[in-house]
Design a protein around this motif. Sequence first.
Motif, PDB file in Angstrom:
ATOM      1  N   PHE A  29       0.853  -1.187   0.000  1.00 46.76           N
ATOM      2  CA  PHE A  29       0.000   0.000   0.000  1.00 46.76           C
ATOM      3  C   PHE A  29       0.889   1.237   0.000  1.00 46.76           C
ATOM      4  O   PHE A  29       1.573   1.524   0.983  1.00 46.76           O
ATOM      5  N   ASN A  30       0.877   1.944  -1.110  1.00 49.55           N
ATOM      6  CA  ASN A  30       1.651   3.187  -1.281  1.00 49.55           C
ATOM      7  C   ASN A  30       3.135   3.005  -0.942  1.00 49.55           C
ATOM      8  O   ASN A  30       3.681   3.674  -0.069  1.00 49.55           O
ATOM      9  N   ASP A  33      -2.764  -3.250  -2.591  1.00 51.55           N
ATOM     10  CA  ASP A  33      -4.024  -3.090  -1.854  1.00 51.55           C
ATOM     11  C   ASP A  33      -4.619  -1.698  -2.087  1.00 51.55           C
ATOM     12  O   ASP A  33      -4.749  -0.897  -1.165  1.00 51.55           O
ATOM     13  N   GLY A  34      -4.963  -1.426  -3.335  1.00 46.60           N
ATOM     14  CA  GLY A  34      -5.616  -0.163  -3.662  1.00 46.60           C
ATOM     15  C   GLY A  34      -4.741   1.055  -3.442  1.00 46.60           C
ATOM     16  O   GLY A  34      -5.239   2.111  -3.016  1.00 46.60           O
ATOM     17  N   SER A  35      -3.458   0.963  -3.728  1.00 48.35           N
ATOM     18  CA  SER A  35      -2.548   2.102  -3.535  1.00 48.35           C
ATOM     19  C   SER A  35      -3.009   3.315  -4.326  1.00 48.35           C
ATOM     20  O   SER A  35      -3.531   3.193  -5.446  1.00 48.35           O
ATOM     21  N   THR A  36      -2.786   4.491  -3.737  1.00 48.49           N
ATOM     22  CA  THR A  36      -3.160   5.736  -4.411  1.00 48.49           C
ATOM     23  C   THR A  36      -1.953   6.441  -5.020  1.00 48.49           C
ATOM     24  O   THR A  36      -2.100   7.509  -5.616  1.00 48.49           O
ATOM     25  N   LYS A  59      -9.609  -1.493  -4.561  1.00 48.84           N
ATOM     26  CA  LYS A  59      -9.605  -0.468  -3.516  1.00 48.84           C
ATOM     27  C   LYS A  59      -8.827  -0.998  -2.325  1.00 48.84           C
ATOM     28  O   LYS A  59      -8.394  -2.155  -2.311  1.00 48.84           O
ATOM     29  N   ASN A  60      -8.655  -0.174  -1.320  1.00 46.26           N
ATOM     30  CA  ASN A  60      -7.906  -0.554  -0.136  1.00 46.26           C
ATOM     31  C   ASN A  60      -8.788  -1.383   0.801  1.00 46.26           C
ATOM     32  O   ASN A  60      -9.687  -0.858   1.448  1.00 46.26           O
ATOM     33  N   GLN A  79      -4.807  -4.928   5.308  1.00 44.67           N
ATOM     34  CA  GLN A  79      -3.713  -5.888   5.231  1.00 44.67           C
ATOM     35  C   GLN A  79      -4.178  -7.341   5.278  1.00 44.67           C
ATOM     36  O   GLN A  79      -3.650  -8.195   4.572  1.00 44.67           O
TER      37      GLN A  79
END
Length: 202
Positions: A14-15, A45-48, A72-73, A76
């Motif tokens: 994630f990001n 996991d839906g990283s922006t 989308k996120n 975990q």
Amino acid sequence: MSDRIEVSVVIPIFNEEESLPQLVKEILDAMHPIYKNFEVVLVNDGSTDKSAEVLEELSKEFPELICVLLRKNYGQTAAMAAGFNISHGDIIVSLDGDLQNDPADIPLLVNKLSQGYDLVSGWRYKRKDAEIRRKLPSKIANKLIGKVTGVRLNDYGCSLKAYRKEVLSDMRLYGELHRFLPVLANIEGARITELKVNHRER
């Protein structure tokens, strides 16, 4: 020649666009000298940020990578479950994607499994976190969980763990249950131990 996958390494992302190239390099450096057939499952996991684009480029360069993109996120636990579900390895290793877990420890955990265990949990023996903000609450939580469940580990919060595939096959993960995988494994009769691992600053 067998195409059987020996080890699957599962990482929820994630990001982490900046750390991904280094993470992948370190994992491959740790795995190639020891394992002939392995896979690295990276679950975005839906990283922006640009994690998805970075993963796409890395997967073109390294055939060992399998990239899963969640829309989308989901958190975990869901990301780890998605990675577990598509993994083919007889052994599955999980770790975080922020470089605090050391990929060089992966073979040590896998080797420990061969000593008759079903789950080996990493213990960040010398944590690089602030004492009061992270370490103290973690110690209290570990003792409480151990007292309530009977599964006494020093570090439930460490994502670096090695599992035999069959231990995970019947588990249904949701919420924050990834933190309690040793408890769930114990219910299934798994043999569990702990191994000191390196912990690095973020």
